[in-house]
Write an enzyme that holds these catalytic residues in place. Sequence first.
Site, PDB file in Angstrom:
ATOM      1  N   LEU A  84      -6.702  -2.717   1.361  1.00 23.10           N
ATOM      2  CA  LEU A  84      -6.428  -1.953   2.581  1.00 23.10           C
ATOM      3  C   LEU A  84      -5.214  -2.483   3.343  1.00 23.10           C
ATOM      4  CD1 LEU A  84     -10.120  -1.561   3.814  1.00 23.10           C
ATOM      5  CD2 LEU A  84      -8.785  -0.062   2.310  1.00 23.10           C
TER       6      LEU A  84
ATOM      7  N   GLY B  89      -2.224   1.492   7.168  1.00 26.03           N
ATOM      8  CA  GLY B  89      -2.393   2.943   7.018  1.00 26.03           C
ATOM      9  C   GLY B  89      -3.871   3.303   6.925  1.00 26.03           C
ATOM     10  N   HIS B  90      -4.606   2.553   6.094  1.00 27.68           N
ATOM     11  CA  HIS B  90      -6.054   2.805   5.986  1.00 27.68           C
ATOM     12  C   HIS B  90      -6.740   2.549   7.330  1.00 27.68           C
ATOM     13  CE1 HIS B  90      -5.180   1.601   1.667  1.00 27.68           C
ATOM     14  NE2 HIS B  90      -5.773   2.773   1.515  1.00 27.68           N
TER      15      HIS B  90
ATOM     16  N   SER C 114      -0.612   0.507  -1.153  1.00 28.57           N
ATOM     17  CA  SER C 114      -1.109  -0.639  -1.917  1.00 28.57           C
ATOM     18  C   SER C 114      -0.100  -1.027  -3.004  1.00 28.57           C
ATOM     19  CB  SER C 114      -2.440  -0.296  -2.575  1.00 28.57           C
ATOM     20  OG  SER C 114      -3.362   0.076  -1.573  1.00 28.57           O
TER      21      SER C 114
END
Length: 286
Positions: A33, A36-37, A188
């Site tokens: 993560l 953004g997540h 990622s």
Amino acid sequence: MITVHTIRELREHVRAARASGRRIGFVPTMGNLHDGHISLIQRSIDAGCFTVASIFVNPLQFNDKNDLARYPRTLPEDQARLSSAGCDLLFAPDVDEMYPNGQDQQSIVHVPEVSDGLCGASRPGHFDGVSTVVTKLFNQVLPDVAFFGQKDFQQVAVIRKMVADLCMPLEIVAVPTKRADDGLALSSRNGYLNAEERELATGLYLTLNEIADDFRAGKAIDASLSAATERLNGRGFRTDYLEIRRVDDLKPASLNDADVVILGAAFLGPARLIDNLQVSLNRPGD
Ligand code: PAF
């Protein structure tokens, strides 16, 4: 935050939250993560939802087995990030929990047209894997609302069409892309880049912005895209695609369209990066 690994435990916790009057907000992820997540988690919390995240590296959506094998798995760090962000429940199933009869026996959800082209052309079967796992996750979590990052523009379009076509009773919210200070979209896959590649990586966003300038100026689309491809390759990338599509249906755009999205995918060292930029023109007379 509670972490569960089985559908049975997940359903117990979600049922209890709903019984206490909470709406269920859901953020599906493959882990590793980044901010953004976390912005998706934040949106769900801000909406007052009992917030469920999932972490599952879905083998069904990887057409390249090496890509699947090297995909970063960072569960302890992800749990710490989710917990401090205020997530309520994490569902982290293993492959047998998600595909108990094996992947070959899994019924597949296929979303026509919008799954074709762009990343669908470069990664055959990818969106069938995404649609299938997201359908399963929706049926397991039964969320009222699910949050997805706008960076994966085509993925959001596929999921919106799937939800509409299959009458799935939930709302889909697309959240704007989080970017590093130099404009690189958080992903990622940025973790695959060495220091030199990381410096070059902003070239993709720069190129999308140049295409947007061309579009606003009314430059012929084919000429704009082929010049942009040469520039992006000159910036150290190997271009997979650069395209201008209509926002509404992802069909190829013309200069008469007012709402378009410029989408790009390109290889940089070991990483395949994607990004997009929406352009809205308010033409006189529109
Ligand atoms: O965007 C992702 O991380 C994945 O495609 C998703 C939506 C979690 C499905 O595996």
